[in-house]
Enzyme design. Structure first.
Site, PDB file in Angstrom:
ATOM      1  N   THR A 150       0.820  -1.205   0.000  1.00 20.04           N
ATOM      2  CA  THR A 150       0.000   0.000   0.000  1.00 20.04           C
ATOM      3  C   THR A 150       0.852   1.253   0.000  1.00 20.04           C
ATOM      4  O   THR A 150       0.526   2.245  -0.660  1.00 20.04           O
ATOM      5  CB  THR A 150      -0.922   0.013   1.245  1.00 20.04           C
ATOM      6  OG1 THR A 150      -1.658  -1.217   1.284  1.00 20.04           O
ATOM      7  CG2 THR A 150      -1.900   1.176   1.181  1.00 20.04           C
TER       8      THR A 150
ATOM      9  N   VAL B  46       8.966  -2.576  -3.641  1.00 22.62           N
ATOM     10  CA  VAL B  46      10.264  -3.196  -3.425  1.00 22.62           C
ATOM     11  C   VAL B  46      10.824  -3.579  -4.793  1.00 22.62           C
ATOM     12  O   VAL B  46      10.165  -4.271  -5.559  1.00 22.62           O
ATOM     13  CB  VAL B  46      10.174  -4.440  -2.522  1.00 22.62           C
ATOM     14  CG1 VAL B  46      11.552  -5.050  -2.334  1.00 22.62           C
ATOM     15  CG2 VAL B  46       9.560  -4.072  -1.175  1.00 22.62           C
TER      16      VAL B  46
ATOM     17  N   ASP C 240       4.011  -8.848  14.709  1.00 22.53           N
ATOM     18  CA  ASP C 240       3.282  -9.238  13.502  1.00 22.53           C
ATOM     19  C   ASP C 240       3.961 -10.441  12.847  1.00 22.53           C
ATOM     20  O   ASP C 240       4.164 -10.481  11.635  1.00 22.53           O
ATOM     21  CB  ASP C 240       3.202  -8.074  12.514  1.00 22.53           C
ATOM     22  CG  ASP C 240       2.156  -8.305  11.412  1.00 22.53           C
ATOM     23  OD1 ASP C 240       1.228  -9.123  11.639  1.00 22.53           O
ATOM     24  OD2 ASP C 240       2.261  -7.684  10.345  1.00 22.53           O
TER      25      ASP C 240
END
Length: 436
Positions: free
Chosen positions: A21, A25, A124
């Site tokens: 978003t 890369v 995460d």
């Protein structure tokens, strides 16, 4: 005709290998060494628009701090006129074979243990954030939600992560141990590696959270008894009795063919380059923000206020007594914005603090009570309704306990401008005012 290559510093930039978003890369090559790297490209305008300066700085700083063979290595950070370039170790992505689950789980635990030894909690952990290098070694990536070392009660209070991998205590509002929460996520990952599916998976979030809170799952028949036992010790819904990393490393199933990693840790890590890359972002942010509303304070709509509140309960925004336990604090005033700022400046100066104000954002600086470092606070005024302003206050530097004491004392001196909604209207009327 051969397409002309693009260079960023000493790096030749190639194809896009990933896109999210907020960033792309790209594959790149170091022209001096020939080494392949991954270049994460972020537009400064996007960082500013979504108010991600602190998050990106934190992610970069953490990746510099936690240097470990099983963690994606950050090589350097570069800044262009409109973009920021994060140069990372290039890692080949691949699916983890089930028969090597133990090996990769061992590497995952080593990496997580290293993070925890630095006071860093990932928050995460999931298969999507685990990569394989060219030699088949696991690499932990994406530290965007990581938390740095804490003070005060030592607990984390932000609910974050991916629902299927999040620990039950993270879903509560009492604070949680970052180490125990990461271990839970590691247990879910181990289950997924061996089973090929999630232990907790529901289309309805309330049903999913109920199963997580009750640790309602069962291992498939092909799990060995020892693996089954270890997973149940990790996926213990009680963080106080949940197995810790030391216990995992002593477990018979885990110890099989386990060779503790021996590596040389960098002696010293400097964050000077991170600060240099971001030093102009704050000024640009202030300048762009000031163009929004003719130099007045930034408008905040009801949705943004709800986002700032705790658990969608707006009372914490307007009752200062409920908010002392948080790192971020706020109060409300019906005084004009310029009056709020002038009162803040006067009180801060009377407390011996240096004051820097620009476009309804004020930074207060002083020396910490123990004289061991800097103490700094940032205040920002938002207009949430006509003649109703919210002042968001947050610690920028210094000890958390000292900040709480400062905030209590500071608000006592600002009593004349702080609005107490119970003296004017009920909370239901207040919500109507906010949604004009």
């Amino acid at each position: 005709m051969k397409k002309k290559s693009r260079n960023v510093g000493k790096y030749e930039v190639g194809r896009t290998i990933g896109e999210g978003t907020f960033a792309k890369v790209k594959f790149a090559r170091n022209c001096e060494t020939g080494e392949s790297v991954a270049m994460k490209v972020l537009a400064k305008s996007t960082i500013l628009k979504h108010r991600m300066v602190d998050q990106i700085k934190r992610e970069i700083s953490i990746m510099k701090i936690v240097r470990h063979p099983n963690i994606v290595r950050l090589q350097e950070v570069l800044a262009g006129q409109t973009k920021i370039f994060i140069i990372l170790e290039f890692v080949h992505q691949g699916k983890l074979p089930e028969n090597e689950s133990r090996k990769y789980f061992q590497q995952l635990i080593d990496a997580v243990a290293h993070c925890h030894s630095k006071g860093v909690y990932h928050r995460d952990l999931k298969p999507e954030n685990l990569l394989l290098d060219a030699y088949g070694n696991l690499k932990v990536s994406d530290f965007g939600l990581s938390a740095l070392p804490l003070q005060g009660d030592g607990l984390l209070h932000t609910t974050c992560g991916t629902p299927n991998y999040v620990a039950p205590e993270v879903l509560g509002d009492q604070g949680y141990d970052g180490s125990a929460a990461d271990i839970w996520s590691c247990g879910v990952i181990l289950f997924v590696l061996m089973a090929g599916y999630l232990p907790f998976d529901e289309t309805n979030l309330s049903s999913l959270y109920r199963k997580i809170n009750d640790a309602e799952f069962s291992c498939p028949f092909w799990f060995s008894p020892k693996a089954n036992k270890l997973i149940h010790m990790i996926l213990d819904p009680n963080p106080k009795t949940r197995i810790r990393i030391d216990g995992i490393r002593k477990d018979p199933w885990f110890k099989k063919n386990y060779a503790p990693l021996i590596y040389r840790e960098d002696e010293e890590v400097s964050l000077d380059d991170v600060c240099a890359v971001f030093e102009d972002i704050e000024d640009q942010y202030v300048a762009e923000r000031s163009e929004i509303k003719d130099g007045g304070p930034l408008l905040m709509n009801a949705f943004e206020m709800i986002t700032l509140s705790q658990g969608l309960n707006l009372s914490a925004l307007f009752d200062r007594r409920q908010d002392y336990v948080n790192r971020q604090t706020r109060f409300v005033s019906r005084k004009p914005a310029h009056v709020i700022i002038s009162n803040v400046e006067a009180v801060a100066e009377s407390m011996g603090l240096k004051v820097h104000t620009r476009n309804y954002k004020t930074r207060l600086e002083g020396i910490s009570a123990n004289r061991m470092g800097q103490f700094a606070v940032v205040l920002e005024v938002y207009e949430v309704a006509p003649s109703l302003f919210m002042v968001d206050v947050r610690k920028a530097a210094g000890d958390t306990l000292e900040y709480h004491k400062f905030y209590k004392n500071f608000c006592a001196k600002l009593e004349e401008i702080i609005w107490k909604p119970k003296e004017v209207m009920g909370r239901s009327n207040l919500l109507k005012t906010m949604t004009y």
